[in-house]
Design a protein around this motif. Structure first.
Motif, PDB file in Angstrom:
ATOM      1  N   LEU A  87      48.129  25.197  42.657  1.00  0.00           N
ATOM      2  CA  LEU A  87      47.854  26.437  41.916  1.00  0.00           C
ATOM      3  C   LEU A  87      46.441  26.937  42.183  1.00  0.00           C
ATOM      4  CD1 LEU A  87      48.745  28.553  39.838  1.00  0.00           C
ATOM      5  CD2 LEU A  87      47.912  27.008  38.044  1.00  0.00           C
ATOM      6  N   GLY A  88      45.481  26.024  42.230  1.00  0.00           N
ATOM      7  CA  GLY A  88      44.109  26.417  42.512  1.00  0.00           C
ATOM      8  C   GLY A  88      43.990  27.080  43.878  1.00  0.00           C
ATOM      9  N   MET A  89      44.734  26.568  44.853  1.00  0.00           N
ATOM     10  CA  MET A  89      44.677  27.136  46.200  1.00  0.00           C
ATOM     11  C   MET A  89      45.298  28.526  46.250  1.00  0.00           C
ATOM     12  SD  MET A  89      43.394  26.526  49.127  1.00  0.00           S
ATOM     13  CE  MET A  89      43.005  24.787  48.932  1.00  0.00           C
ATOM     14  N   VAL A  90      46.248  28.808  45.350  1.00  0.00           N
ATOM     15  CA  VAL A  90      46.839  30.147  45.284  1.00  0.00           C
ATOM     16  C   VAL A  90      45.765  31.174  44.905  1.00  0.00           C
ATOM     17  CG1 VAL A  90      48.467  31.622  44.031  1.00  0.00           C
ATOM     18  CG2 VAL A  90      49.171  29.343  44.783  1.00  0.00           C
ATOM     19  N   PHE A  91      44.897  30.820  43.934  1.00  0.00           N
ATOM     20  CA  PHE A  91      43.787  31.715  43.576  1.00  0.00           C
ATOM     21  C   PHE A  91      42.899  31.988  44.788  1.00  0.00           C
ATOM     22  CE2 PHE A  91      44.734  30.257  39.220  1.00  0.00           C
ATOM     23  CZ  PHE A  91      44.678  31.465  38.541  1.00  0.00           C
ATOM     24  N   SER A  92      42.603  30.940  45.551  1.00  0.00           N
ATOM     25  CA  SER A  92      41.761  31.103  46.738  1.00  0.00           C
ATOM     26  C   SER A  92      42.423  32.012  47.762  1.00  0.00           C
ATOM     27  CB  SER A  92      41.452  29.739  47.366  1.00  0.00           C
ATOM     28  OG  SER A  92      40.705  28.938  46.469  1.00  0.00           O
ATOM     29  N   LEU A  93      43.724  31.860  47.920  1.00  0.00           N
ATOM     30  CA  LEU A  93      44.475  32.700  48.857  1.00  0.00           C
ATOM     31  C   LEU A  93      44.365  34.177  48.469  1.00  0.00           C
ATOM     32  CD1 LEU A  93      46.556  33.241  51.107  1.00  0.00           C
ATOM     33  CD2 LEU A  93      48.358  32.641  49.469  1.00  0.00           C
ATOM     34  N   LEU A  94      44.543  34.471  47.186  1.00  0.00           N
ATOM     35  CA  LEU A  94      44.460  35.853  46.718  1.00  0.00           C
ATOM     36  C   LEU A  94      43.056  36.429  46.933  1.00  0.00           C
ATOM     37  CD1 LEU A  94      46.515  35.573  43.394  1.00  0.00           C
ATOM     38  CD2 LEU A  94      47.251  36.571  45.567  1.00  0.00           C
ATOM     39  N   GLY A  95      42.035  35.631  46.617  1.00  0.00           N
ATOM     40  CA  GLY A  95      40.664  36.088  46.792  1.00  0.00           C
ATOM     41  C   GLY A  95      40.335  36.368  48.242  1.00  0.00           C
ATOM     42  N   LEU A  96      40.852  35.536  49.124  1.00  0.00           N
ATOM     43  CA  LEU A  96      40.609  35.699  50.561  1.00  0.00           C
ATOM     44  C   LEU A  96      41.200  37.007  51.074  1.00  0.00           C
ATOM     45  CD1 LEU A  96      39.357  33.766  52.754  1.00  0.00           C
ATOM     46  CD2 LEU A  96      41.717  33.234  53.373  1.00  0.00           C
ATOM     47  N   LEU A  97      42.426  37.299  50.661  1.00  0.00           N
ATOM     48  CA  LEU A  97      43.064  38.543  51.075  1.00  0.00           C
ATOM     49  C   LEU A  97      42.330  39.761  50.513  1.00  0.00           C
ATOM     50  CD1 LEU A  97      46.824  37.528  50.680  1.00  0.00           C
ATOM     51  CD2 LEU A  97      45.554  37.815  52.809  1.00  0.00           C
ATOM     52  N   CYS A  98      41.832  39.626  49.288  1.00  0.00           N
ATOM     53  CA  CYS A  98      41.110  40.748  48.664  1.00  0.00           C
ATOM     54  C   CYS A  98      39.806  41.060  49.387  1.00  0.00           C
ATOM     55  CB  CYS A  98      40.830  40.432  47.194  1.00  0.00           C
ATOM     56  SG  CYS A  98      42.287  40.515  46.125  1.00  0.00           S
ATOM     57  N   ILE A  99      39.044  40.020  49.763  1.00  0.00           N
ATOM     58  CA  ILE A  99      37.754  40.274  50.406  1.00  0.00           C
ATOM     59  C   ILE A  99      37.936  40.855  51.809  1.00  0.00           C
ATOM     60  CG2 ILE A  99      37.365  38.024  51.521  1.00  0.00           C
ATOM     61  CD1 ILE A  99      34.459  38.195  50.518  1.00  0.00           C
ATOM     62  N   ALA A 100      39.074  40.565  52.437  1.00  0.00           N
ATOM     63  CA  ALA A 100      39.326  41.114  53.768  1.00  0.00           C
ATOM     64  C   ALA A 100      39.443  42.634  53.729  1.00  0.00           C
ATOM     65  CB  ALA A 100      40.599  40.506  54.347  1.00  0.00           C
ATOM     66  N   PHE A 101      39.904  43.160  52.587  1.00  0.00           N
ATOM     67  CA  PHE A 101      40.121  44.610  52.477  1.00  0.00           C
ATOM     68  C   PHE A 101      39.271  45.220  51.354  1.00  0.00           C
ATOM     69  CE2 PHE A 101      43.963  42.610  54.154  1.00  0.00           C
ATOM     70  CZ  PHE A 101      44.141  43.334  55.342  1.00  0.00           C
ATOM     71  N   ALA A 102      38.140  44.581  51.047  1.00  0.00           N
ATOM     72  CA  ALA A 102      37.274  45.054  49.964  1.00  0.00           C
ATOM     73  C   ALA A 102      36.760  46.461  50.247  1.00  0.00           C
ATOM     74  CB  ALA A 102      36.111  44.094  49.769  1.00  0.00           C
ATOM     75  N   ALA A 103      36.755  47.296  49.186  1.00  0.00           N
ATOM     76  CA  ALA A 103      36.319  48.689  49.332  1.00  0.00           C
ATOM     77  C   ALA A 103      34.836  48.869  49.073  1.00  0.00           C
ATOM     78  CB  ALA A 103      37.130  49.585  48.387  1.00  0.00           C
ATOM     79  N   ASP A 104      34.271  48.023  48.202  1.00  0.00           N
ATOM     80  CA  ASP A 104      32.859  48.184  47.857  1.00  0.00           C
ATOM     81  C   ASP A 104      32.288  46.854  47.367  1.00  0.00           C
ATOM     82  OD1 ASP A 104      33.712  47.876  45.155  1.00  0.00           O
ATOM     83  OD2 ASP A 104      33.979  50.045  44.957  1.00  0.00           O
ATOM     84  N   PHE A 105      31.033  46.885  46.957  1.00  0.00           N
ATOM     85  CA  PHE A 105      30.310  45.684  46.514  1.00  0.00           C
ATOM     86  C   PHE A 105      31.003  45.005  45.335  1.00  0.00           C
ATOM     87  CE2 PHE A 105      26.879  44.068  43.641  1.00  0.00           C
ATOM     88  CZ  PHE A 105      26.560  42.937  44.381  1.00  0.00           C
ATOM     89  N   TYR A 106      31.477  45.793  44.378  1.00  0.00           N
ATOM     90  CA  TYR A 106      32.100  45.225  43.176  1.00  0.00           C
ATOM     91  C   TYR A 106      33.461  44.609  43.493  1.00  0.00           C
ATOM     92  CZ  TYR A 106      28.333  47.733  40.917  1.00  0.00           C
ATOM     93  OH  TYR A 106      27.090  48.175  40.557  1.00  0.00           O
ATOM     94  N   TYR A 107      34.144  45.184  44.460  1.00  0.00           N
ATOM     95  CA  TYR A 107      35.410  44.602  44.926  1.00  0.00           C
ATOM     96  C   TYR A 107      35.143  43.232  45.549  1.00  0.00           C
ATOM     97  CZ  TYR A 107      40.299  45.214  46.457  1.00  0.00           C
ATOM     98  OH  TYR A 107      41.658  45.115  46.617  1.00  0.00           O
ATOM     99  N   ILE A 108      34.045  43.133  46.291  1.00  0.00           N
ATOM    100  CA  ILE A 108      33.655  41.846  46.883  1.00  0.00           C
ATOM    101  C   ILE A 108      33.399  40.818  45.791  1.00  0.00           C
ATOM    102  CG2 ILE A 108      31.877  40.650  48.223  1.00  0.00           C
ATOM    103  CD1 ILE A 108      31.507  43.236  49.815  1.00  0.00           C
ATOM    104  N   LEU A 109      32.695  41.230  44.724  1.00  0.00           N
ATOM    105  CA  LEU A 109      32.408  40.311  43.616  1.00  0.00           C
ATOM    106  C   LEU A 109      33.697  39.802  42.972  1.00  0.00           C
ATOM    107  CD1 LEU A 109      29.359  42.010  41.823  1.00  0.00           C
ATOM    108  CD2 LEU A 109      29.345  40.183  43.532  1.00  0.00           C
TER     109      LEU A 109
END
Length: 404
Positions: A87-109
């Motif tokens: 389950l912990g790795m699922v969170f990491s997977l989601l975060g990784l995909l999000c940072i790949a397509f981040a729109a701005d600084f706050y999205y990165i955070l």
């Protein structure tokens, strides 16, 4: 082979298939995390970030990874959950995909906070699995577990240099393949974990590996020792923050190397950290953890003090020596702490992993702010004094007796 690794094991037997599996999972987990600082130069250019904002990214990541860990560890000491690893790795997977397509600084955070949450779940439970599979060789088990994480931290920047830097930020999403592989491995490890808990319950009292190794120390001694260990963690991870977050910038600024070259040099440093990690646990088992803690932190000081005053190749050589020496500390510190407070592996792992990540995050933010107002070179000159704090190891009690 699969059935053999999941089969019941005798008390005192070291379960190497599980140790290697959890170590490899740690490699994948920390590889994914290390992609974040590895692409800092790219993020800085893409979003016109300051060094302070770079530090804030690390701070948010490390705080989400650190604040939750002691609570996760304390909860799972009472109610272990084998499914939490995957389950912990699922969170990491989601975060990784999000940072790949981040729109701005706050999205990165927001993205790095998801990865931090995944880490906060993974580390306490994975440390417990390593402890259960150790067969009493706790230093060795912790080193095998730790070397996976350090190896992943070293490989991440290298892969980022080969994949992300030439092709762009969106190629970070390719690392999702590794996250899926980690989820699969951790699901198998979780099955062994669940069976092992059931098997161990009837024999916990009589198992030699479960018996206390020394008489309980006075509460005041335990508290003061934990505080000393946390101060040592502070010195180690504040210094490591300067290397993991800003070593690339230091090399680019002082020596004019390219981004790709700087990441390769960062890989060399992190590879030395991985190589040194495997030594700390077994040497602690053999010669005593207090001695290893002493050598690994204070022993790095002469080299950290020299590093800011040398040329490029001497800097890389010194970085390798520092990585080899300072990396042996954490396994010894963590096992020493679990022996101070027996029966609280999850809580201790969560506390020390969490504090280490927190200090790394705070250190990165503070050093980023300092770099904006002075220079990267000045930051490295100041951080060079941190390993001198290792002298307080002298105040730790000798709970193991003479080992030599």
């Amino acid at each position: 082979m699969k059935n053999q690794s999941l089969a019941p094991t005798a008390p005192g037997q070291t379960v190497y298939p599980i140790l290697f599996a959890i170590s490899f999972s740690h490699l994948l987990n920390d590889l994914l995390q290390s992609v974040i600082p590895a692409v800092y130069p790219m993020l800085k250019d893409n979003y016109a970030l300051s060094f302070t904002q770079i530090g804030i990214i690390t701070l948010v990541f490390q705080l989400t990874a650190s604040i939750l860990q002691p609570f996760v560890g304390h909860y799972t000491d009472r109610k272990p959950n084998p499914r939490s690893l995957a389950l912990g790795m699922v969170f990491s997977l989601l975060g990784l995909l999000c940072i790949a397509f981040a729109a701005d600084f706050y999205y990165i955070l927001a993205s790095v906070s998801l990865i931090g949450m995944g880490s906060s779940v993974f580390h306490p439970e994975a440390s417990r699995v390593a402890h259960l599979a150790s067969g009493g060789r706790k230093g060795l088990a912790q080193s095998i577990f730790q070397v996976g994480g350090n190896a992943g931290g070293a490989i991440g920047p290298l892969l980022a240099a080969l994949i992300v830097v030439p092709h762009g930020q969106r190629y970070i999403s390719w690392f999702a393949i590794l996250a899926v592989a980690a989820i699969f491995i951790l699901t198998i490890v979780g099955k062994w974990y669940g069976q092992h808990m059931i098997i161990k319950k009837p024999v916990t009292i009589t198992s030699p590996a479960a018996l206390p190794e020394h008489k309980p120390l006075p509460r005041a001694t335990v508290v003061s020792s934990i505080i000393i260990l946390l101060v040592l963690i502070f010195s180690k991870y504040f210094y490591m923050a300067s290397m993991t977050s800003y070593f690339t910038f230091y090399l680019i600024d002082k020596f004019g190397v390219s981004v790709q070259q700087s990441q390769i040099y960062l890989f060399i440093f992190l590879a030395s950290v991985a190589a040194g990690t495997i030594l700390g646990g077994p040497l602690g088992d053999r010669y005593g953890r207090k001695l290893i803690i002493w050598i690994s932190i204070l022993g790095a000081a002469p080299f950290t003090l020299l590093l800011p005053h040398t040329g490029l190749w001497a800097t890389i050589t010194l970085a390798v020596i520092i990585g080899l020496i300072i990396s042996s500390a954490f396994s010894a510190i963590l096992v020493y702490a679990t022996e101070l407070i027996p029966g609280k592996v999850g809580m201790i792992a969560g506390l020390f992993f969490g504090f280490a990540f927190g200090m790394g995050g705070i250190g990165s933010a503070v050093l980023g702010y300092l770099a904006d107002h002075t220079s990267i070179e000045y930051v490295f000159k100041i951080c060079a004094f941190l390993p001198l704090i290792g002298i307080i190891t002298a105040f730790l009690p000798n709970i193991e007796g003479k080992k030599i």
